[in-house]
Design a protein around this motif. Structure first.
Motif, PDB file in Angstrom:
ATOM      1  N   PHE A 187      -4.708  -4.336   1.271  1.00  0.00           N
ATOM      2  CA  PHE A 187      -4.192  -3.345   2.393  1.00  0.00           C
ATOM      3  C   PHE A 187      -2.204  -2.756   1.628  1.00  0.00           C
ATOM      4  CE2 PHE A 187      -0.809  -3.024   5.936  1.00  0.00           C
ATOM      5  CZ  PHE A 187      -1.710  -3.048   7.241  1.00  0.00           C
ATOM      6  N   PHE A 188      -2.198  -1.972   2.339  1.00  0.00           N
ATOM      7  CA  PHE A 188      -0.999  -0.958   2.089  1.00  0.00           C
ATOM      8  C   PHE A 188       0.147  -0.810   3.213  1.00  0.00           C
ATOM      9  CE2 PHE A 188      -3.942   0.648  -0.883  1.00  0.00           C
ATOM     10  CZ  PHE A 188      -3.693   0.328  -2.522  1.00  0.00           C
ATOM     11  N   ILE A 189       1.519  -1.668   2.575  1.00  0.00           N
ATOM     12  CA  ILE A 189       2.555  -1.176   2.672  1.00  0.00           C
ATOM     13  C   ILE A 189       3.352   0.302   1.946  1.00  0.00           C
ATOM     14  CG2 ILE A 189       5.055  -1.881   3.427  1.00  0.00           C
ATOM     15  CD1 ILE A 189       3.947  -4.295   3.644  1.00  0.00           C
ATOM     16  N   THR A 190       3.479   1.260   2.855  1.00  0.00           N
ATOM     17  CA  THR A 190       3.453   2.419   2.451  1.00  0.00           C
ATOM     18  C   THR A 190       4.788   3.282   2.659  1.00  0.00           C
ATOM     19  OG1 THR A 190       1.389   2.667   1.851  1.00  0.00           O
ATOM     20  CG2 THR A 190       2.807   4.876   1.999  1.00  0.00           C
ATOM     21  N   ALA A 191       5.440   3.387   1.654  1.00  0.00           N
ATOM     22  CA  ALA A 191       7.174   4.470   2.345  1.00  0.00           C
ATOM     23  C   ALA A 191       6.555   6.024   2.708  1.00  0.00           C
ATOM     24  CB  ALA A 191       7.823   4.778   1.060  1.00  0.00           C
ATOM     25  N   ASP A 192       7.036   6.599   3.828  1.00  0.00           N
ATOM     26  CA  ASP A 192       6.762   7.327   4.075  1.00  0.00           C
ATOM     27  C   ASP A 192       6.640   8.896   4.130  1.00  0.00           C
ATOM     28  OD1 ASP A 192       4.541   8.866   5.928  1.00  0.00           O
ATOM     29  OD2 ASP A 192       5.810   8.119   8.053  1.00  0.00           O
ATOM     30  N   TYR A 193       6.946   9.193   2.498  1.00  0.00           N
ATOM     31  CA  TYR A 193       7.084  10.331   2.577  1.00  0.00           C
ATOM     32  C   TYR A 193       6.351   9.980   0.785  1.00  0.00           C
ATOM     33  CZ  TYR A 193       9.385   7.939  -1.736  1.00  0.00           C
ATOM     34  OH  TYR A 193      10.226   7.300  -2.629  1.00  0.00           O
TER      35      TYR A 193
ATOM     36  N   GLU B 108      -0.275   4.636  -3.175  1.00  0.00           N
ATOM     37  CA  GLU B 108      -1.394   4.526  -2.505  1.00  0.00           C
ATOM     38  C   GLU B 108      -2.876   5.720  -2.836  1.00  0.00           C
ATOM     39  OE1 GLU B 108      -2.885   4.123   2.181  1.00  0.00           O
ATOM     40  OE2 GLU B 108      -1.139   3.819   1.975  1.00  0.00           O
ATOM     41  N   ASN B 109      -3.160   6.969  -2.163  1.00  0.00           N
ATOM     42  CA  ASN B 109      -4.131   7.095  -3.040  1.00  0.00           C
ATOM     43  C   ASN B 109      -4.415   7.459  -4.529  1.00  0.00           C
ATOM     44  OD1 ASN B 109      -3.858   8.460  -0.072  1.00  0.00           O
ATOM     45  ND2 ASN B 109      -3.531  10.755  -0.656  1.00  0.00           N
TER      46      ASN B 109
ATOM     47  N   GLU C 283     -12.188  -2.814  -1.927  1.00  0.00           N
ATOM     48  CA  GLU C 283     -12.003  -1.647  -0.361  1.00  0.00           C
ATOM     49  C   GLU C 283     -10.497  -1.558   0.330  1.00  0.00           C
ATOM     50  OE1 GLU C 283     -13.775  -2.672   3.258  1.00  0.00           O
ATOM     51  OE2 GLU C 283     -14.455  -5.348   2.315  1.00  0.00           O
ATOM     52  N   VAL C 284     -10.175  -0.614   0.536  1.00  0.00           N
ATOM     53  CA  VAL C 284      -8.695  -0.723   1.096  1.00  0.00           C
ATOM     54  C   VAL C 284      -9.617  -1.068   3.294  1.00  0.00           C
ATOM     55  CG1 VAL C 284      -6.678   0.036   2.041  1.00  0.00           C
ATOM     56  CG2 VAL C 284      -7.858   0.843  -0.749  1.00  0.00           C
ATOM     57  N   VAL C 285      -8.868  -2.362   2.892  1.00  0.00           N
ATOM     58  CA  VAL C 285      -8.973  -2.134   4.449  1.00  0.00           C
ATOM     59  C   VAL C 285      -8.073  -1.853   5.689  1.00  0.00           C
ATOM     60  CG1 VAL C 285     -10.585  -4.291   3.959  1.00  0.00           C
ATOM     61  CG2 VAL C 285      -8.395  -4.764   4.728  1.00  0.00           C
ATOM     62  N   GLY C 286      -7.133  -1.336   5.364  1.00  0.00           N
ATOM     63  CA  GLY C 286      -5.672  -0.886   6.036  1.00  0.00           C
ATOM     64  C   GLY C 286      -4.487  -0.726   4.901  1.00  0.00           C
ATOM     65  N   SER C 287      -3.566   0.195   6.111  1.00  0.00           N
ATOM     66  CA  SER C 287      -2.681  -0.020   6.108  1.00  0.00           C
ATOM     67  C   SER C 287      -1.335   0.786   5.993  1.00  0.00           C
ATOM     68  CB  SER C 287      -2.625   2.092   4.989  1.00  0.00           C
ATOM     69  OG  SER C 287      -2.854   2.947   5.067  1.00  0.00           O
ATOM     70  N   VAL C 288      -0.382   1.042   6.904  1.00  0.00           N
ATOM     71  CA  VAL C 288       0.689   1.444   7.641  1.00  0.00           C
ATOM     72  C   VAL C 288       1.947   1.571   6.311  1.00  0.00           C
ATOM     73  CG1 VAL C 288       2.000  -1.310   7.095  1.00  0.00           C
ATOM     74  CG2 VAL C 288       2.207  -0.253   9.070  1.00  0.00           C
TER      75      VAL C 288
END
Length: 409
Positions: A176-182, A189-190, A202-207
């Motif tokens: 699961f990823f916690i990602t800075a939104d820029y 993340e990609n 596998e990546v099960v989610g991110s925010v």
């Protein structure tokens, strides 16, 4: 902290040269536009990246100038600096003024990839030089590449590659990823997703979260509820530190989930403390203990700044040094000639010898580290145990896969 944040906003080797004084310079200096080589260090001097870059990067650039003797081809070298506040419009405005009014020849550092991407276009259109020792987005030498830029900052692909592969190999298959939104956060993340999926995970989610936020509770709760084995932190600086500290309050690691920092600096480990950071895996291109040359530079830096240099600050020193060497070798500060020399000449990097590819990507070996426990640390800056070397040809994305449009096919 206040002392460091108030470090000289503008550092100069010599006073600006008046037009009449230019006439009295040695003949070689006539090859220098305006009679002075001016380098603008643009970074975050008041926000989440102040510790990893900020005044420390300005000092590192000044150290490079001082070590070069304060002049090149008989012309003085001047360092300017400014705070881009992590805003592309602010950064662009500063760079326009530097080019149009102040005669700046090159821009260096520039953490925050969204700012760097905006600055890159200005540098290209103004035919100046961009020394990207801060921004990590791989697009800067990929799809958004420029013939006027080199990227010496270790990029998102390189910094995620070794760390993510090691975590997946150790059994972390669900992420699961916690990602800075820029742009930086999403790029990293990609990049991590690609590596995870290629290795059977596998990546099960991110925010996504706003840059420089202070409350990560909602994001951590989502990560806990996801059932992921590993939580990837696709952020940097104070955002990463804040996420890890609040994750500890929520018992994330005690609950069996692993935190994986995609982009971390020694300043982050210092802020966290070894008690909170122990066991973290991370990839570094520079560490003060990696070589005698790194140790020597770091000793000089800490004597002046009272903190060890981060990867970004050390890279700014090495990059400005390489730029000045290229001017010396080219016999001019003409951007095209200097760019050609920078790509032609080997790069000296704290005991390593690296190269710069046609697309501007600096190639050198990286190292995968694990953060030590407090009982294993010998002093306040003894943070890492070496896990593995990552050769340059493995660490960085092949140029053929980067998508740089000006590269000859």
């Amino acid at each position: 902290m206040a002392l460091r944040r108030n470090f000289y906003k503008t550092v100069t080797v010599a006073a600006a040269v008046a037009a009449s004084a230019v006439l009295s310079l040695p003949a070689a200096a006539t090859e220098i536009s305006g009679g002075t080589v001016k380098i603008g260090v643009l970074n975050d001097q008041s926000g989440p990246y102040v510790d990893l870059a900020g005044p420390g990067s300005v000092l590192a650039a000044q150290m490079a100038v001082d070590d070069f003797g304060g002049e090149v081809l008989g012309a003085p070298i001047e360092i300017l600096s400014a705070d881009h506040q992590n805003k592309p419009d602010v950064g662009s405005s500063i760079v326009r003024r530097w080019f149009d009014a102040d005669g700046v020849d090159a821009v260096a550092d520039v953490p925050t990839s969204s700012v760097a991407l905006a600055v890159q276009e200005l540098v290209r259109s103004s035919n100046k030089v961009f020394l990207i020792s801060g921004a990590a987005s791989e697009t800067l030498t990929g799809t958004a590449c420029s013939p006027n830029s080199i990227q010496t900052a270790d990029d998102t692909y390189a910094l995620t590659h070794g760390t993510v592969e090691a975590a997946v190999s150790a059994g972390a298959k669900k992420w699961f990823f916690i990602t800075a939104d820029y742009s930086f956060g999403h790029t990293i993340e990609n990049a991590a997703r690609t590596i995870i999926e290629a290795n059977g995970g596998e990546v099960v989610g991110s925010v996504s979260h706003p840059q420089n936020t202070t409350d990560f509770a909602q994001y951590i709760l989502q990560a806990q509820a996801s059932g992921a084995q590993a939580i990837g932190l696709a952020n940097a600086g104070n955002d990463t530190v804040g996420t890890i500290l609040q994750a500890a309050e929520f018992g994330v690691v005690d609950g069996g989930q692993q935190l994986v920092g995609m982009i971390m600096f020694s300043s982050d480990i210092k802020s966290l403390g070894l008690e909170a950071a122990q066991g973290l895996l991370l990839t570094e291109g520079f560490y003060w203990g990696m070589s005698p040359e790194a140790q020597k530079f770091s000793d000089r830096f800490i004597e002046q700044f009272k903190l060890m240099p981060t990867r970004e600050q050390a890279t700014t020193y090495a990059t400005v040094t390489h730029y000045l060497k290229a001017i010396q070798a080219a016999g001019t500060d003409d951007s095209e000639a200097v760019m050609a020399k920078m790509k032609e000449m080997p790069v000296t990097y704290f005991g390593q010898t690296g190269t710069i590819r046609e697309d501007g990507r600096f190639l050198h070996d990286l190292t995968l580290y694990e953060v030590k426990s407090p009982k294993d640390s010998k002093n306040e800056w003894d943070f890492y145990n070496k896990v593995a070397d990552i050769p340059a040809d493995v660490a960085f994305k092949p140029m053929s896969e980067g998508g740089c449009p000006f590269i000859s096919k």
